[in-house]
Design an enzyme around this catalytic site. Sequence first.
Site, PDB file in Angstrom:
ATOM      1  N   LYS A 169       1.806  -3.471   6.219  1.00 13.64           N
ATOM      2  CA  LYS A 169       2.218  -3.251   4.829  1.00 13.64           C
ATOM      3  C   LYS A 169       3.727  -2.979   4.735  1.00 13.64           C
ATOM      4  CE  LYS A 169      -1.752  -4.061   2.901  1.00 13.64           C
ATOM      5  NZ  LYS A 169      -1.939  -5.238   2.020  1.00 13.64           N
TER       6      LYS A 169
ATOM      7  N   TYR B 169      -2.243  -0.963  10.336  1.00 11.40           N
ATOM      8  CA  TYR B 169      -2.330  -1.379   8.927  1.00 11.40           C
ATOM      9  C   TYR B 169      -1.005  -1.090   8.226  1.00 11.40           C
ATOM     10  CZ  TYR B 169      -3.846  -1.224   4.002  1.00 11.40           C
ATOM     11  OH  TYR B 169      -3.965  -1.418   2.651  1.00 11.40           O
TER      12      TYR B 169
ATOM     13  N   SER C 172       0.856  -1.190   0.000  1.00  2.81           N
ATOM     14  CA  SER C 172       0.000   0.000   0.000  1.00  2.81           C
ATOM     15  C   SER C 172       0.888   1.234   0.000  1.00  2.81           C
ATOM     16  CB  SER C 172      -0.870   0.005   1.257  1.00  2.81           C
ATOM     17  OG  SER C 172      -1.509   1.255   1.416  1.00  2.81           O
TER      18      SER C 172
END
Length: 283
Positions: free
Chosen positions: A164, A160, A146
């Site tokens: 990533k 998150y 991402s």
Amino acid sequence: MPESDRLSGRTAVVTGAAGGIGAALAAELGVRGMSVVLADIDEIGVRRTAAELQDRGVRALGYGVDVADPGSVAELAAASYEEFGSVELLCNNAGVLLFGPVADATIGDWRWLSSVNVEGMLNCLHAFLPRMSRASGWRHVMNTASTHAFLPDTATSALYSATKHAVVGVTLGLRSELADDGIGVTLLCPGQAATRILDAQRNRPDGFGRRAREPFGTGVIPLAIEPHDVARAAVDGILRNEPLVFALPEFTRDTFRNQVEEMWRLADDALGARAETPYPAGD
Ligand SMILES: NC(=O)c1ccc[n+]([C@@H]2O[C@H](COP(=O)([O-])OP(=O)(O)OC[C@H]3O[C@@H](n4cnc5c(N)ncnc54)[C@H](O)[C@@H]3O)[C@@H](O)[C@H]2O)c1
């Protein structure tokens, strides 16, 4: 072999393929001549997406798979090889998202994010890579990270982003590791794509505890790049064995570049400051 012929007649496995970027990747690969195995924890959704591809003339199969479960992934690998005989492209794309402060997150939140985003990728690599490595000819792995792995300020997305970051680390390492085997590796970094990722908890298994409140709502991401544009950029990048593919809306490009530069500026400042640190001369 011309780039355009590389995919035809070969087999791809795409995880997280019931909808969003994974479904678009499966469609793009299918249209370019690959047989496609679509895997997703949403079994009904992934079978429906595979059926839609079959209707478009693509050799596609949909499997209900939890990438966080090594047994489930091993079954996926066995079924893929049994059905198609070989796998040339592995797209580790399944991923889940939670926004919100670290201090409010539970260990269950973290375990769920990392079980899918990090362990899911590793489970698939372990299940597919040994056979891919023993094969010859064109082969490729693409992992979906991402733009969040490249931001200097990840307030509201820290957990998150951490998962990533792990995808970035594994992917760049893998690219060096697999070069001698002739297997290409690409890191796909989407940003702001029009999918249901804000509602990722729709598929959160009960074992990870109560669902977190999603501060930005659960609708489809607005003002976003379309999944098929992400998929097209990704497949072009795979064919050129690009190390990195960014796919984000045009109007966010400059902001994102500035953020990446800010990251380097921080590093630069820190290195400069260290050079100026007055270490006592040895006596
Ligand atoms: N949409 C964006 O703006 C964006 C931005 C950056 C990165 N990404 C990444 O792109 C990838 C695809 O996400 P998307 O945006 O298409 O979202 P999405 O929610 O549409 O797709 C994700 C898919 O993963 C599946 N999934 C969830 N848990 C799973 C599990 N345990 N096993 C197997 N499948 C599972 C979901 O059912 C879903 O179909 C993810 O890795 C995501 O982190 C998306």
